[in-house]
Write a protein that holds these residues in place. Sequence first.
Motif, PDB file in Angstrom:
ATOM      1  N   TYR A 402      26.125  44.439  21.793  1.00 26.51           N
ATOM      2  CA  TYR A 402      26.624  45.423  22.758  1.00 26.51           C
ATOM      3  C   TYR A 402      25.574  46.498  23.023  1.00 26.51           C
ATOM      4  O   TYR A 402      25.450  46.983  24.139  1.00 26.51           O
ATOM      5  N   TRP A 421      32.886  48.254  35.525  1.00 23.33           N
ATOM      6  CA  TRP A 421      32.896  48.291  34.050  1.00 23.33           C
ATOM      7  C   TRP A 421      34.286  47.899  33.553  1.00 23.33           C
ATOM      8  O   TRP A 421      35.264  48.591  33.775  1.00 23.33           O
ATOM      9  N   GLN A 423      36.248  46.632  30.149  1.00 27.82           N
ATOM     10  CA  GLN A 423      36.139  46.488  28.699  1.00 27.82           C
ATOM     11  C   GLN A 423      37.508  46.599  28.029  1.00 27.82           C
ATOM     12  O   GLN A 423      38.371  47.353  28.484  1.00 27.82           O
ATOM     13  N   ASN A 435      37.696  51.951  30.559  1.00 24.24           N
ATOM     14  CA  ASN A 435      37.871  50.514  30.316  1.00 24.24           C
ATOM     15  C   ASN A 435      38.061  49.712  31.594  1.00 24.24           C
ATOM     16  O   ASN A 435      37.853  48.507  31.599  1.00 24.24           O
ATOM     17  N   LYS A 542      32.600  52.342  22.656  1.00 25.86           N
ATOM     18  CA  LYS A 542      31.680  51.682  23.581  1.00 25.86           C
ATOM     19  C   LYS A 542      31.280  52.606  24.729  1.00 25.86           C
ATOM     20  O   LYS A 542      30.106  52.686  25.110  1.00 25.86           O
ATOM     21  N   GLN A 593      33.229  42.781  29.361  1.00 26.95           N
ATOM     22  CA  GLN A 593      32.908  42.658  27.945  1.00 26.95           C
ATOM     23  C   GLN A 593      31.399  42.579  27.769  1.00 26.95           C
ATOM     24  O   GLN A 593      30.694  43.492  28.172  1.00 26.95           O
ATOM     25  N   ASN A 594      30.884  41.498  27.199  1.00 25.49           N
ATOM     26  CA  ASN A 594      29.439  41.399  26.972  1.00 25.49           C
ATOM     27  C   ASN A 594      28.743  40.505  28.010  1.00 25.49           C
ATOM     28  O   ASN A 594      27.638  40.027  27.786  1.00 25.49           O
TER      29      ASN A 594
END
Length: 616
Positions: A402, A421, A423, A435, A542, A593-594
């Motif tokens: 991350y 973005w 998440q 998020n 994060k 996520q990633n």
Amino acid sequence: MSIILGISAFYHDSAACLLVDGKIIASVEEERFNRVKHSAEFPIQAIRYCLGVMNLCIDDLDAVVFYEKPFLKFERLLQTYYSFAPKGLISFLKAIPIWLDEKLFIKQKIKDGLSEIGPYNRKTLKLLFSEHHLSHAASAFYPSKFTEAAILTVDGVGEWATASIAHAQDEQITIVKEMAFPHSVGLLYSAFTYYLGFTVNSGEYKVMGLAPFGDKTSDETLTYIEKIKSQLVTIHEDGSIRLNQAYFGYATGLKMANEKKWEHLFGIPKRKRESELYQHHCNLALAAQLVLEEIVLKMAREAKRVTNSSNLCLAGGVALNCVANTKIREAGIFDNIFVQPAAGDAGGAIGAAFAVYHLYYGHKRTIEEKQHHVYLGPEIDEKDIINLNRRFNTNYSKFDSYRDLSRIVAKLICEGNVIGWFQGRMEIGPRALGNRSILADPTNPKIQELINTKIKRRESFRPFAPVITLKQAKEYFDIVGDSPYMLYTAKIKERYRKPLAENFSKLTISEKLAFIKSDFPAVTHVDYSCRVQTVSEDFNPKFFQLLLDVKEQNGHPLLLNTSFNVRGEPIVNTPEQAYTCFIRSGMDVLVIQNYLYYKDEQDDIVNKLSIDFELD
């Protein structure tokens, strides 16, 4: 184990909440699933999600609780029409069949809705009802860190109450004072929302955003305020009000306001939706906002007087007015304030569940039930991302670390890219809090117009919010405390401001927007105010790390943060919705996520970047 399902539905912002032993396990709005903004539908998909988090079925629940009492609401409807008769006959004839068919028999509708989720024993189901403003009060107090507090709830209307002051101690909530329909601060503000050409129950925040374009010193604004307070509303010292019903139509009619009387009073016609905004619209929005702040501040002082508490909890739709919230906090009436982030009807599902848990079952409060965060919605599943990539043949880079991803995204942002973005778990409430966000560099003077016109496709006057690390917030903003839920405003520090033109108040809206007002123009409103979100490491690790990585790039732990959606749509819920929004809009990069996505097959951003650091 005590398992309670809270539900709000059939008006706007339907939602569900699963409460287990006093802890919020899951809570989400139905709109995120059915894609109808402010959906009033029975929250079948929201309930299905909440139960699925713990693999429960309806029969596992100790109780299902609805956030208000429909029979009391029906009583108010009948009594109101009787009081105003024969006025409102057409409205009455339209409303009664709906009530008889849908609302009066809500118990049956709820049971039928639950049956769509799965089979259950109707005979053993415990179905309960909480009063509307008690649900709001419970949603604000029980998730707070306070063992004792004053509670102020302000909205349009529940059953009868339009505002309430309560005093809470440990598990008990006692309603001390209530204001009754048709006199309502929320409906007063909604009437201005209607007259200014925005949608009631969803456009009130646009009035708040338009207000700073008004001129506080102009004779027109001062005249508007005087006319509001002399003709529309009588404001008492305790914050209670009386509305002159001759100017309003919501009690028995089909419109919020008597347009002819308002036009005669203010000298301007009702603005048509999507038509051009002029200075008199801005001045009228400012007048409405200032009157609202005066009323709410008086209510807060009265809450202090009757409870003598050092703590205040806020809920109800009006508690989403972050400018009014800031006035209360800056007044220093209370030492501590907690605003329920889902302050509107969606939060009613949370409050209804808490009210039953404590007031019906008598459970004691525990530290576990404190609302530490708002990330209570659906979480991303890796298989959904894999399916997305296969279905759309996406162009992406996947990161094992991350930190590598965060550093890459920080660099992309500082190079002028707009990032989608996506998440972890989704936020509850109307604000995107890191998020389900669109992120950009607030120092870029072109970003606000770009995002408004090419990505969000919304009105150009609407401001964007800055997000910053909690520890450094006071270095950039004149902020009194933290603001994790984006429910307060603060002026940007003097050293970052640009001087305004001498004739700034005389400029048009577009000219004011184009004027560079600070070193962070994309998040600085025309009055130097910002709707700040503060982030600590424990609140969202994060997001916090991304802010630190942005600071490494440009020296400022600061980003523009706005909700991941386009105008007229709810915040995105699934990876597929996020990707579709990304492809159809002007966003440059999407992060799920990633996974980092780019649009052009040849545009492998990761490989093309001139990286100044080694990846892990």
